[in-house]
Motif scaffolding. Structure first.
Motif, PDB file in Angstrom:
ATOM      1  N   SER A 222       9.807  -8.192  -5.275  1.00 24.67           N
ATOM      2  CA  SER A 222       8.758  -9.211  -5.277  1.00 24.67           C
ATOM      3  C   SER A 222       9.343 -10.609  -5.122  1.00 24.67           C
ATOM      4  CB  SER A 222       7.943  -9.119  -6.577  1.00 24.67           C
ATOM      5  OG  SER A 222       7.315  -7.848  -6.678  1.00 24.67           O
ATOM      6  N   MET A 300       9.382   3.731   4.673  1.00 20.71           N
ATOM      7  CA  MET A 300       8.814   2.384   4.573  1.00 20.71           C
ATOM      8  C   MET A 300       9.913   1.327   4.645  1.00 20.71           C
ATOM      9  SD  MET A 300       5.977   3.037   1.546  1.00 20.71           S
ATOM     10  CE  MET A 300       5.445   1.313   1.477  1.00 20.71           C
ATOM     11  N   GLY A 373       4.469  -9.039   2.968  1.00 19.00           N
ATOM     12  CA  GLY A 373       3.437  -8.063   2.657  1.00 19.00           C
ATOM     13  C   GLY A 373       4.004  -6.657   2.582  1.00 19.00           C
ATOM     14  N   GLN A 374       4.902  -6.330   3.504  1.00 21.13           N
ATOM     15  CA  GLN A 374       5.541  -5.016   3.459  1.00 21.13           C
ATOM     16  C   GLN A 374       6.360  -4.850   2.181  1.00 21.13           C
ATOM     17  OE1 GLN A 374       6.892  -5.287   7.927  1.00 21.13           O
ATOM     18  NE2 GLN A 374       7.082  -3.157   7.312  1.00 21.13           N
ATOM     19  N   ASP A 376       5.826  -6.365  -0.712  1.00 16.27           N
ATOM     20  CA  ASP A 376       4.902  -6.207  -1.832  1.00 16.27           C
ATOM     21  C   ASP A 376       4.398  -4.768  -1.919  1.00 16.27           C
ATOM     22  OD1 ASP A 376       5.066  -8.813  -2.798  1.00 16.27           O
ATOM     23  OD2 ASP A 376       3.436  -9.539  -1.516  1.00 16.27           O
ATOM     24  N   ARG A 377       4.082  -4.183  -0.769  1.00 17.92           N
ATOM     25  CA  ARG A 377       3.633  -2.787  -0.774  1.00 17.92           C
ATOM     26  C   ARG A 377       4.754  -1.849  -1.203  1.00 17.92           C
ATOM     27  NH1 ARG A 377       0.905  -4.977   3.693  1.00 17.92           N
ATOM     28  NH2 ARG A 377       2.495  -4.311   5.191  1.00 17.92           N
ATOM     29  N   LEU A 378       5.971  -2.156  -0.797  1.00 21.12           N
ATOM     30  CA  LEU A 378       7.116  -1.355  -1.221  1.00 21.12           C
ATOM     31  C   LEU A 378       7.350  -1.465  -2.722  1.00 21.12           C
ATOM     32  CD1 LEU A 378       9.663  -1.803   1.684  1.00 21.12           C
ATOM     33  CD2 LEU A 378       9.164   0.350   0.524  1.00 21.12           C
ATOM     34  N   ALA A 380       5.137  -2.026  -5.003  1.00 23.53           N
ATOM     35  CA  ALA A 380       4.101  -1.242  -5.677  1.00 23.53           C
ATOM     36  C   ALA A 380       4.391   0.253  -5.548  1.00 23.53           C
ATOM     37  CB  ALA A 380       2.732  -1.574  -5.087  1.00 23.53           C
ATOM     38  N   ALA A 381       4.814   0.678  -4.356  1.00 23.99           N
ATOM     39  CA  ALA A 381       5.103   2.095  -4.129  1.00 23.99           C
ATOM     40  C   ALA A 381       6.293   2.549  -4.970  1.00 23.99           C
ATOM     41  CB  ALA A 381       5.372   2.341  -2.646  1.00 23.99           C
TER      42      ALA A 381
END
Length: 398
Positions: A222, A300, A373-374, A376-378, A380-381
């Motif tokens: 993050s 990812m 954005g990628q 942030d998604r990583l 979370a994942a």
């Protein structure tokens, strides 16, 4: 004089330790032999460490995907080797002469030997200026002829290095400088190391989820996203690197560290393979679904690496292809395949980037927003995947 045995594999010291254990005969009951994925798990598995290195010169981006991060010392390798059934010893020497004498003695005593080097000072590992004295890197020493040595470091072929150059790169290593890890021969198979590996993964996952430093673990992902997104921060990428050669190097670094560090996908496929091995050979089938989940996370990370050098952007697209081709050739052919043609063209592209960066300020801002954005998604994942895996591993220990 040279030594036989398995050579090459994923980076970050993982394959170097796995191959050293194998050369020293540290096998287990049931025919199980040391593997890079199993050693990766024994070292704690996945992590995240983001930093800007190279002070006071121009900053360079560095990322590590292992539990130990950049600060992994010989002690972490000792603990992993010991937990895998070996009886390792670490020697630290006060000067280069003593370190070289100790290396010769270790090579003639049987077993297997690892040393720590400065990643950016290795002659077969071309990196931009500014990385020196920043990134320690464990390699196996598999033999020597006079004052020349043969190294086990990712490539399928042993890598020759002049003794004076090896002295220099060992002395520059910021962690483990002049240190030597020796694994004595093991004559008989030991018990399968599943309890230790699971304990190491539990500790690594906890560290990943609750890192004490902001640039480590899931929180570090993050942080990197924020630095990409916000140019007003003093360490924001657009403020720190501008639009020229430093920004080109930063994007190349993002690709290289994610794909060529511990292996493609920031080493996440290594964890997936380890979980599959533990699930099948270790009798814990509940880990197989987790293996699939971490393999998807690795994909990812690879997608993020490719996005850092976009296909649609001239220069950046070519740089990605050249970096990938150079590494592929090196892994296959060793020192003879370092890739002179690729390196020459990369140097020319760097000059072009300094003269005319291919993205406008607006385009660069949009690209950084997409990369953030990628990330942030990583984050979370990975948080969800790590929490679920940790819960499963803790249940399997009870």
């Amino acid at each position: 004089m040279t030594r036989g045995g398995r050579i090459g594999g994923p980076g970050g010291g993982t394959s170097a330790l796995a191959n050293a254990l194998d050369r020293a005969g540290h096998h287990w009951e049931g025919g199980l032999r040391p593997r890079a994925d199993l050693v990766f798990a024994a070292l704690g598995g996945v992590g995240f460490h983001y930093a800007l290195v190279g002070h006071p010169q121009a900053n360079r981006v560095a990322i590590d995907g292992s539990a130990g991060g950049f600060s992994a010392s010989g002690e972490r390798f000792v603990l992993a080797a010991r937990g895998l059934g070996a009886n390792p010893t670490v020697h630290r020497y006060p000067d280069d002469d003593a370190a070289e004498a100790g290396l010769h003695a270790a090579l003639h005593s049987g077993g297997a030997t690892l040393v720590w080097t400065d990643l950016a000072a290795l002659p077969y590992n071309p990196m931009p200026r500014g990385y020196q004295r920043s990134l320690s890197h464990a390699v196996g020493v598999v033999g020597h002829e006079g004052t020349d040595y043969l190294l086990d470091d990712r490539s399928e072929r042993p890598l020759p290095i002049d003794g004076h150059r090896l002295r220099m790169t060992r002395d520059l290593a910021p962690v483990g400088a002049r240190a030597l890890l020796h694994l004595p021969p093991e004559p008989a198979p030991g018990k399968a190391p599943w309890p230790f590996v699971i304990a190491a993964l539990v500790a690594g996952l906890r560290e990943h989820l609750d890192a004490r430093l902001g640039n480590r673990g899931v929180a570090g992902m993050s942080l990197l996203a924020a630095r990409l997104r916000d140019p007003s921060h003093e360490q924001g990428w657009r403020r720190r690197f501008g639009r020229g050669l430093p920004m080109f190097h930063a994007h190349c670094a993002l690709f290289r560290f994610l794909q060529h560090g511990a292996g493609p996908g920031l080493g996440r496929p290594l964890l997936a393979a380890a979980l599959r091995l533990i699930g099948q050979a270790g009798g814990r089938p509940e880990l197989l679904d987790h293996a699939d989940r971490w393999r998807a996370v690795g994909s990812m990370w690879s997608a993020l690496a490719d996005a850092a050098l976009p296909y649609a952007t001239p220069g950046l697209n070519e740089a990605r292809q050249l970096l990938a081709a150079r590494m592929e050739t090196f892994l296959r052919e060793g020192i003879e395949g370092v890739g002179t043609a690729e390196s020459t063209r990369l140097t020319a592209i760097a000059v072009e980037m300094d003269q005319a960066f291919p993205l406008s300020p607006t385009e660069l801002a949009f690209l950084h927003a997409e990369l953030a954005g990628q990330l942030d998604r990583l984050a979370a994942a990975e948080r969800l995947a790590a929490q679920r895996l940790l819960a499963t591993l803790e249940r399997s220990r009870d």
